[in-house]
Scaffold this active site. Structure first.
Site, short mmCIF file in Angstrom:
data_model
loop_
_atom_site.label_atom_id
_atom_site.label_comp_id
_atom_site.label_asym_id
_atom_site.label_seq_id
_atom_site.Cartn_x
_atom_site.Cartn_y
_atom_site.Cartn_z
N VAL A 1 36.18 42.80 33.44
CA VAL A 1 37.56 42.38 33.70
C VAL A 1 38.41 43.57 34.16
O VAL A 1 39.50 43.39 34.71
CB VAL A 1 38.19 41.73 32.44
CG1 VAL A 1 38.66 42.80 31.45
CG2 VAL A 1 39.33 40.79 32.81
N SER A 2 37.91 44.77 33.96
CA SER A 2 38.64 46.00 34.28
C SER A 2 38.28 46.52 35.67
O SER A 2 37.14 46.93 35.89
CB SER A 2 38.32 47.07 33.24
OG SER A 2 38.66 48.36 33.70
N PRO A 3 39.23 46.55 36.60
CA PRO A 3 38.92 47.06 37.94
C PRO A 3 38.60 48.54 37.94
O PRO A 3 37.74 48.99 38.71
CB PRO A 3 40.19 46.76 38.73
CG PRO A 3 41.28 46.70 37.70
CD PRO A 3 40.63 46.11 36.48
#
Length: 228
Positions: free
Chosen positions: A14-16
């Site tokens: 979910v973390s770019p």
């Protein structure tokens, strides 16, 4: 040759910024004398456990992140593009189901982590490049299929992802990150003489290289980097 230096990479799809750090470390795993250990964990649990606030809930941070990711995507040569509604993707839908699935794939895989690497990359691509779902079983199966997993392995991983064993394994990985001092991802942990040194974010590669006695050669050290 001296023994390889162990580096753990804690991440959540979910973390770019985790995607940026993930791709760089995968590119350097055969350039630096390191043993890279992929550690899928749950960012939501780390944020809650550390008392941190995600940048998306702080307006100025969110505005900065939106611009910064465009620059970073170009610099790191990662096809990252924000979804139409980042808030819904990151905070309403989240990634718990996806990270349990990645953990299940890791539990199944023997003799390396190639499948975990490929599945993680395809899940990142769905959210942060194609603006697609990663919460439904069909979405996870589609990503896994693109990553090269067989139908049987995908079916087993989906079933395992709902098991207490896998849920506990993801919890343990998340707690391990918190025990190291995590407050966000990506988190790199270099084990120096039995003592962990942590590096947070996707902008500490030069410092990491200095600490492990290697050279930072830029975001794409050679042409054998993983093809995106």
């Amino acid at each position: 040759m001296t023994s390889k230096k162990v580096i753990e990479l804690f991440y959540d799809v979910v973390s770019p910024y985790s995607w940026l750090g993930f791709e760089v470390m995968c590119r350097y795993r055969h350039v630096w004398n390191i043993e890279l250990k992929l550690c899928p964990a749950f960012l939501g649990g780390v944020m809650q456990g550390s008392g941190n606030k995600p940048p998306g809930v702080v307006p100025n941070k969110f505005m900065y992140m939106t611009k910064d990711l465009k620059r970073a995507a170009e610099y790191f040569d990662v096809p990252l593009q924000a979804p139409a509604d980042p808030f819904e993707v990151m905070f309403k839908k989240g990634s718990l189901t996806a990270m349990r699935f990645v953990t299940a794939v890791q539990e199944q895989e023997k003799g390396g982590d190639k499948l975990v690497e490929q599945v993680s990359r395809e899940l990142w691509r769905r959210i942060w490049s194609e603006d697609k779902d990663i919460t439904e079983a069909a979405s996870l199966a589609e990503a896994a299929k693109k990553a090269g997993l067989s139908d049987g392995v995908i079916k087993d991983a989906l079933e395992m992802a709902a098991s207490k064993e896998i849920k506990d394994k993801l919890k343990d990985a998340t707690q391990k990150a918190l025990d190291y001092g995590a407050f966000g991802f990506p988190l790199l942990v270099y084990h120096r003489n039995g003592s962990p040194e942590i590096f947070f974010g996707s902008d500490r590669f030069e410092l990491l290289a200095h600490c492990i006695g290697e050279k930072w050669l830029g975001p794409r050290p050679n042409n054998s980097a993983a093809k995106l």
